[in-house]
Scaffold this motif. Structure first.
Motif, PDB file in Angstrom:
ATOM      1  N   SER B  53       0.848  -1.196   0.000  1.00  0.00           N
ATOM      2  CA  SER B  53       0.000   0.000   0.000  1.00  0.00           C
ATOM      3  C   SER B  53       0.877   1.237   0.000  1.00  0.00           C
ATOM      4  N   GLU B  54       0.240   2.388  -0.093  1.00  0.00           N
ATOM      5  CA  GLU B  54       0.979   3.647  -0.157  1.00  0.00           C
ATOM      6  C   GLU B  54       1.724   3.906   1.157  1.00  0.00           C
ATOM      7  N   ALA B  55       2.889   4.520   1.020  1.00  0.00           N
ATOM      8  CA  ALA B  55       3.683   4.856   2.205  1.00  0.00           C
ATOM      9  C   ALA B  55       2.989   5.920   3.036  1.00  0.00           C
ATOM     10  N   THR B  56       3.330   5.959   4.298  1.00  0.00           N
ATOM     11  CA  THR B  56       2.811   6.975   5.225  1.00  0.00           C
ATOM     12  C   THR B  56       3.875   8.036   5.401  1.00  0.00           C
ATOM     13  N   TYR B  57       3.598   9.239   4.913  1.00  0.00           N
ATOM     14  CA  TYR B  57       4.591  10.309   4.908  1.00  0.00           C
ATOM     15  C   TYR B  57       4.454  11.201   6.134  1.00  0.00           C
ATOM     16  N   GLU B  58       5.610  11.681   6.589  1.00  0.00           N
ATOM     17  CA  GLU B  58       5.641  12.625   7.703  1.00  0.00           C
ATOM     18  C   GLU B  58       5.424  14.041   7.178  1.00  0.00           C
ATOM     19  N   SER B  59       5.092  14.915   8.115  1.00  0.00           N
ATOM     20  CA  SER B  59       4.867  16.303   7.755  1.00  0.00           C
ATOM     21  C   SER B  59       6.093  16.891   7.065  1.00  0.00           C
ATOM     22  N   GLY B  60       5.863  17.548   5.944  1.00  0.00           N
ATOM     23  CA  GLY B  60       6.954  18.171   5.207  1.00  0.00           C
ATOM     24  C   GLY B  60       7.500  17.322   4.074  1.00  0.00           C
ATOM     25  N   PHE B  61       7.029  16.103   3.966  1.00  0.00           N
ATOM     26  CA  PHE B  61       7.476  15.198   2.903  1.00  0.00           C
ATOM     27  C   PHE B  61       6.254  14.732   2.114  1.00  0.00           C
ATOM     28  N   VAL B  62       6.376  14.756   0.780  1.00  0.00           N
ATOM     29  CA  VAL B  62       5.240  14.404  -0.072  1.00  0.00           C
ATOM     30  C   VAL B  62       5.628  13.327  -1.068  1.00  0.00           C
ATOM     31  N   ILE B  63       4.614  12.609  -1.504  1.00  0.00           N
ATOM     32  CA  ILE B  63       4.834  11.466  -2.383  1.00  0.00           C
ATOM     33  C   ILE B  63       5.416  11.870  -3.727  1.00  0.00           C
ATOM     34  N   ASP B  64       5.040  13.033  -4.236  1.00  0.00           N
ATOM     35  CA  ASP B  64       5.552  13.457  -5.531  1.00  0.00           C
ATOM     36  C   ASP B  64       7.063  13.661  -5.500  1.00  0.00           C
ATOM     37  N   ILE B  68       7.831   6.165  -2.822  1.00  0.00           N
ATOM     38  CA  ILE B  68       8.360   4.979  -2.146  1.00  0.00           C
ATOM     39  C   ILE B  68       7.589   3.762  -2.614  1.00  0.00           C
ATOM     40  N   SER B  69       8.322   2.693  -2.828  1.00  0.00           N
ATOM     41  CA  SER B  69       7.667   1.420  -3.134  1.00  0.00           C
ATOM     42  C   SER B  69       8.074   0.393  -2.100  1.00  0.00           C
ATOM     43  N   ARG B  70       7.174  -0.564  -1.847  1.00  0.00           N
ATOM     44  CA  ARG B  70       7.508  -1.700  -0.989  1.00  0.00           C
ATOM     45  C   ARG B  70       6.702  -2.892  -1.485  1.00  0.00           C
ATOM     46  N   PRO B  71       7.228  -3.568  -2.497  1.00  0.00           N
ATOM     47  CA  PRO B  71       6.477  -4.664  -3.109  1.00  0.00           C
ATOM     48  C   PRO B  71       6.375  -5.908  -2.244  1.00  0.00           C
ATOM     49  N   ASN B  72       7.281  -6.091  -1.301  1.00  0.00           N
ATOM     50  CA  ASN B  72       7.234  -7.268  -0.420  1.00  0.00           C
ATOM     51  C   ASN B  72       7.847  -6.927   0.925  1.00  0.00           C
ATOM     52  N   LEU B  73       7.989  -7.924   1.785  1.00  0.00           N
ATOM     53  CA  LEU B  73       8.437  -7.683   3.157  1.00  0.00           C
ATOM     54  C   LEU B  73       9.953  -7.605   3.295  1.00  0.00           C
ATOM     55  N   THR B  74      10.680  -7.687   2.179  1.00  0.00           N
ATOM     56  CA  THR B  74      12.141  -7.644   2.267  1.00  0.00           C
ATOM     57  C   THR B  74      12.769  -6.534   1.420  1.00  0.00           C
ATOM     58  N   PHE B  75      11.977  -5.740   0.733  1.00  0.00           N
ATOM     59  CA  PHE B  75      12.542  -4.796  -0.231  1.00  0.00           C
ATOM     60  C   PHE B  75      11.732  -3.508  -0.270  1.00  0.00           C
ATOM     61  N   SER B  76      12.463  -2.383  -0.414  1.00  0.00           N
ATOM     62  CA  SER B  76      11.805  -1.094  -0.574  1.00  0.00           C
ATOM     63  C   SER B  76      12.712  -0.179  -1.383  1.00  0.00           C
TER      64      SER B  76
END
Lengths: 109, 113
Positions: B53-64, B68-76
């Motif tokens: 699913s989509e990453a959870t960004y902190e204040s001041g950081f945007v997806i554009d 971030i990708s995380r296709p599985n539990l061992t890679f990002s």
């Protein structure tokens, strides 16, 4: 948001002297971790404290969690040149960590 | 503890370009995080990489800016997009599994000309 302050920001000591860094929060912390980052390196986990008043030792390093769980300290006895680096405290909530501002330690031989 | 491989270890890039940083873990982990550490500063959390699913960004950081990708539990992966000199920094991935403490990759030292 939650902030964790560390003092001092910098510390220079002669080899053999003791060193202490303090970590302070305005809110109660569920836990505290300490990390060491050598120059040019990445943060390395040292220890985690979770109980009020907890004290843990690793050789020359002594870690303490305050009774009110709002502060913590890291004390190094008889510093060595290998202790050089930046020491960070951090606290974790349900899913993320908040890092303190860090204390950069220089040890003069 | 988990072994974390982060690539590249360093890069020098032209402004306006993008760079993708990879983080590979040798075991499945619950949580993966991306941090930025500017010279002489503490670590600032950019986002939590969520598997599937989509990453959870902190204040001041945007997806554009920091997709971030995380296709599985061992890679990002973290992409720094449309880079400017202000993006010169160390980027660190970290992992946390269950009750285990957080562990960091070696970091990517990024300079933008």
């Amino acid at each position: 948001g939650q902030q964790v302050m560390q003092i001092p920001q910098y510390q220079h000591v002669q080899e053999g002297e003791d060193f202490t860094t303090y970590c302070n929060s305005s809110t109660t912390l569920s836990n505290i971790q300490w990390y060491k980052q050598r120059p040019g390196g990445h943060p390395v986990f040292l220890i985690q404290l979770v109980k009020s008043g907890e004290v843990k030792k690793q050789k020359r390093l002594t870690f303490q969690f305050g009774e009110a769980k709002k502060n913590s300290s890291l004390h190094i006895t008889a510093t060595q040149t290998t202790d050089v680096g930046t020491y960070f405290c951090a606290t974790s909530g349900t899913y993320k960590y908040i890092f303190g501002t860090g204390t950069r330690l220089k040890v003069l031989a | 503890s988990a072994v974390i491989s982060q690539k590249p270890s360093r890069d020098i890039c032209q402004r306006g370009t993008s760079l993708t940083i990879q983080c590979q873990v040798d075991s499945q982990v619950t949580m993966m995080f991306w941090y930025r550490q500017q010279p002489g500063q503490s670590l600032t959390l950019i986002a939590t990489a969520n598997q599937g699913s989509e990453a959870t960004y902190e204040s001041g950081f945007v997806i554009d800016k920091f997709p971030i990708s995380r296709p599985n539990l061992t890679f990002s992966t973290l992409t720094v997009s449309n880079m400017s000199p202000e993006d010169s920094s160390i980027y660190l991935c970290s992992v946390r599994g269950g009750d285990q403490p957080q562990h960091f990759g070696d970091g990517t030292r990024l300079s933008i000309l």
